[in-house]
Design a protein around this motif. Structure first.
Motif, short mmCIF file in Angstrom:
data_model
loop_
_atom_site.label_atom_id
_atom_site.label_comp_id
_atom_site.label_asym_id
_atom_site.label_seq_id
_atom_site.Cartn_x
_atom_site.Cartn_y
_atom_site.Cartn_z
N SER A 1 4.48 -10.93 -1.75
CA SER A 1 4.95 -9.71 -2.38
C SER A 1 4.25 -9.49 -3.71
O SER A 1 3.97 -10.44 -4.45
CB SER A 1 6.47 -9.79 -2.61
OG SER A 1 6.96 -8.56 -3.09
N VAL A 2 3.96 -8.22 -3.98
CA VAL A 2 3.40 -7.81 -5.26
C VAL A 2 4.35 -6.77 -5.84
O VAL A 2 4.69 -5.79 -5.17
CB VAL A 2 1.99 -7.22 -5.11
CG1 VAL A 2 1.38 -6.99 -6.49
CG2 VAL A 2 1.09 -8.14 -4.28
N TYR A 3 4.75 -6.95 -7.09
CA TYR A 3 5.79 -6.09 -7.66
C TYR A 3 5.66 -6.07 -9.18
O TYR A 3 4.82 -6.77 -9.76
CB TYR A 3 7.18 -6.58 -7.26
CG TYR A 3 7.40 -8.05 -7.56
CD1 TYR A 3 7.89 -8.48 -8.79
CD2 TYR A 3 7.10 -9.00 -6.59
CE1 TYR A 3 8.07 -9.83 -9.06
CE2 TYR A 3 7.28 -10.36 -6.85
CZ TYR A 3 7.76 -10.77 -8.09
OH TYR A 3 7.93 -12.10 -8.35
N THR A 4 6.48 -5.29 -9.82
CA THR A 4 6.55 -5.30 -11.29
C THR A 4 7.56 -6.36 -11.72
O THR A 4 8.62 -6.50 -11.10
CB THR A 4 6.98 -3.92 -11.81
OG1 THR A 4 6.00 -2.96 -11.44
CG2 THR A 4 7.13 -3.93 -13.32
N ALA B 1 10.12 -5.95 -17.62
CA ALA B 1 9.43 -4.67 -17.75
C ALA B 1 10.21 -3.66 -18.58
O ALA B 1 9.63 -2.89 -19.36
CB ALA B 1 9.16 -4.10 -16.35
N MET B 2 11.55 -3.64 -18.43
CA MET B 2 12.36 -2.69 -19.18
C MET B 2 12.56 -3.11 -20.63
O MET B 2 12.84 -2.28 -21.51
CB MET B 2 13.73 -2.52 -18.48
CG MET B 2 14.70 -1.59 -19.17
SD MET B 2 14.16 0.14 -19.18
CE MET B 2 14.78 0.70 -17.59
N LEU C 1 3.65 -8.00 -11.78
CA LEU C 1 2.75 -7.34 -12.73
C LEU C 1 3.53 -6.83 -13.93
O LEU C 1 4.72 -6.54 -13.85
CB LEU C 1 2.04 -6.17 -12.04
CG LEU C 1 1.26 -6.50 -10.76
CD1 LEU C 1 0.60 -5.23 -10.22
CD2 LEU C 1 0.22 -7.59 -11.00
N LYS C 2 2.84 -6.69 -15.05
CA LYS C 2 3.47 -6.15 -16.25
C LYS C 2 3.64 -4.65 -16.14
O LYS C 2 2.85 -3.95 -15.51
CB LYS C 2 2.61 -6.47 -17.48
CG LYS C 2 2.54 -7.95 -17.82
CD LYS C 2 1.69 -8.17 -19.07
CE LYS C 2 1.64 -9.65 -19.43
NZ LYS C 2 0.82 -9.87 -20.66
#
Length: 641
Positions: free
Chosen positions: A113-116, A121-122, A284-285
């Motif tokens: 999986s690739v995600y934020t 992030a928030m 990811l950022k």
């Protein structure tokens, strides 16, 4: 693999018309083409708050999709937020063994999986509101409860408020739906208490944030002067809005590119017999976008907003045009009478689908070769358009696992087809396979377009069922229920339309009347069941003896009538021989003997020949035959005394 030409990727997505899903499509198509893959997009439409048959049947995609035949699957699980959909999606993925799977924007997956990185992030956005702007009465509009990403964004807010010792206001958290439909309720929740008016509201995504801004301004408040608002996702509308929305961007392009490359890596490893790489979860950022809605100053946006206004005007003109074209398309599709007319209507209205390059309408077929109303293993193409050229209704059948017939796939270039199931209420009729022109993406228009096709298929199916029911009832009204041959009404219905032409042609024909021997004694001795058995035997003997084109009927009680075209006395003799031969074989091992008296009338027709008179003549001949047979039987009985 779906075909032997190229390896195949499947992309599973719901609501393909959001900015995230559009990025998934655009980047996956580009990267798959670079790597030489065909791509099939398995499209569903469903909304969490929608409760209707249509959305529920969309789940059939997970039964339909040939996951075992795909080399790789790219999946966007968090878009399947309708009850039971995510579970059905992963049930399908976990059952298969041959297809590599990579998820995008999903940190809970058992697959790559690739995600934020939602854990953090928030956080920069919350810190920006609390530290840079100094807001203290800060509220949060979350998504629905148990939405994983929303919960993590909410946690960032709660943790940063706690770090600073800032107490949560009574109206701190409102649970929305991750969409734009609950803005009025969110406004009432946040602003109903004058003593707890928020200074700022952070929303779990941009859709809720933009809708809330519209709701706030409709009540006479200003953003950001009276209340600041921020979102998350940086969708296309966020930067163009007025005020421009402060938000957190996610690098969807990089996510999708990494996901496709990871699929490619796993597919190559399988092809080369290498050990599969370990599963990876890559977070990811995010990137903070400072804009007007939080109170940050921005460069003059006048020219950009004018350009955006012009662009939106063009979009609305296009929408208005499509609404008109959809209306007329629906009107015409509602009047179709068969599958060929569905194809003809689609091709005739091709100008209303300018982005479409290829189109195939594929319907499910049962084991008897009949079109079905559920997912089957065989598919028939009833409409085909290639490079916008009419290929007609080819009627090609092929295994469902192929998705398309071989003739639809190109040797010289990778392809990308969008698959939509066609269903209404409890029935699933088939699917459309649409290939768009290069650089084009499907809009909401195509969802509506496919629904119109679905409705037409349901209407056509209902029409066919009514016609079949009518034909069944018509047949029952002209058929003798005991013997299965015509009754007198059926006899007249078949012969009357031909009679005038037969007379004008001067054809030589024959009418034969038959009467079962000894029906009453049979009933008295063997009961009505015995009598029925005898009548059925006579009907079967008639069917076995008549030539093609003859019309046979039971016209009442123990009487039968037969019409034979192009029949002379030799034809009558041939009928008698075949009829009696059938009964002779039947009588050999039977409990009782069955026989019949036959009267025949051969006539060369003239223009004024009356059919009823011919029938009366054959009846008279039959009665004479019956008297003769009775006399012979009586004389034979007397000779035995």
């Amino acid at each position: 693999m779906i075909t032997t030409r190229r390896k195949t990727l499947g992309v599973f997505m719901n609501r393909a018309y959001t900015s995230f899903q559009e990025t998934v499509q655009r980047v996956s198509r580009e990267r798959a083409k670079e790597l030489g893959y065909d791509v099939f997009y398995f499209m569903t439409v469903g909304y969490r708050d929608s409760e209707n048959y249509y959305d529920a049947l969309e789940k059939g995609m997970f039964t339909f999709a040939p996951i075992e035949n795909l080399d790789g699957a790219l999946v966007t699980p968090d878009a399947y937020d309708m009850p039971g959909f995510r579970e059905a999606l992963f049930e399908m993925l976990e059952k298969q063994k041959n297809c590599a799977v990579v998820c995008v924007r999903d940190s809970q997956s058992k697959f790559d999986s690739v995600y934020t990185d939602e854990e953090n992030a928030m956080r920069p956005l919350v810190c920006h509101m609390l530290d840079d702007h100094g807001y203290r009465k800060v509220c949060f509009e979350a998504g629905y409860k148990d939405h994983v990403d929303s919960d993590r964004r909410l946690r960032c807010y709660l943790e940063e408020m706690e770090k600073r010792g800032i107490p949560l206001p009574p109206n701190a958290i409102y649970y929305g739906n991750m969409w734009s439909t609950n803005a009025d309720k969110a406004y009432d929740y946040f602003f109903s208490d004058p003593d707890n008016m928020p200074e700022a509201i952070i929303c779990a995504n941009d859709h809720m944030a933009l809708a809330l801004i519209d709701e706030i301004t409709s009540h006479g408040l200003r953003v950001p002067e009276d209340v600041a608002v921020a979102g998350f996702d940086d969708i296309d509308m966020a930067g163009d809005a007025s005020p421009a929305l402060t938000t957190v961007g996610q690098d969807y392009e990089e996510m999708v590119r990494m996901a496709v490359d990871r699929l490619h890596e796993r597919i190559l490893a399988a092809e080369n017999g290498q050990e599969q790489p370990l599963f990876q979860h890559v977070g990811l950022k995010g990137s903070l976008k400072f804009r007007e809605s939080c109170g940050c100053t921005m460069p003059d946006l006048t020219e950009k907003r004018l350009e955006n206004s012009r662009r939106m005007s063009a979009v609305f003109r296009n929408i208005n045009h499509r609404e008109v074209s959809q209306t007329y398309f629906a009107i015409e599709m509602n009047a179709v009478e068969d599958y060929e007319s569905i194809h003809n209507t689609i091709f005739r209205k091709l100008g209303d689908t300018p982005t479409m390059r290829d189109f195939y309408l594929c319907l499910f077929e049962d084991e008897n070769g009949e079109l079905a109303e559920h997912i089957t293993e065989t598919v028939r193409v009833v409409s085909a358009i290639r490079d916008r050229e009419d290929l007609g209704s080819p009627g090609i059948t092929f295994p469902r696992q192929q998705l398309l017939p071989e003739t639809a796939l190109r040797e010289d270039e990778p392809q990308a087809f969008y698959i939509h199931l066609l269903h209404q209420r409890e029935c699933t009729y088939g699917y459309t396979a649409i290939q768009l022109k290069d650089n084009e993406l499907p809009s909401m228009f195509y969802m509506h377009w496919n629904i119109i096709v679905s409705v037409a298929l349901r209407t056509l199916s209902s029409q066919f069922k009514l016609e079949a029911l009518y034909e069944e009832r018509r047949r029952s009204s002209i058929t003798d229920m005991l013997t299965g041959i015509n009754n007198r009404r059926g006899f007249d219905e078949q012969l009357s339309p031909k009679w005038e032409e037969l007379c004008e042609q001067g054809r030589t024909v024959c009418f034969m009347s038959l009467d079962l021997d000894n029906l009453k004694p049979l009933n008295d001795t063997f009961g009505h069941q015995g009598g029925d058995e005898a009548l059925i035997a006579i009907a079967r003997a008639i069917v076995a003896a008549v030539p093609e084109g003859a019309v046979a009927a039971r016209i009442g009680g123990d009487e039968f009538l037969v019409f034979v075209p192009d029949c002379d006395e030799d034809g009558v003799a041939a009928f008698r021989k075949a009829f009696e031969s059938y009964l002779e074989k039947r009588n050999q091992n039977a409990t009782f003997v069955v026989g019949a008296s036959i009267g025949a009338r051969v006539i060369t027709l003239e223009k004024d020949t009356n059919m009823d008179e011919c029938v009366r003549d054959s009846d008279e001949a039959m009665y004479k035959e019956k008297k003769r047979r009775h006399a012979e039987l009586k004389q034979h009985a007397m000779s035995l005394k």
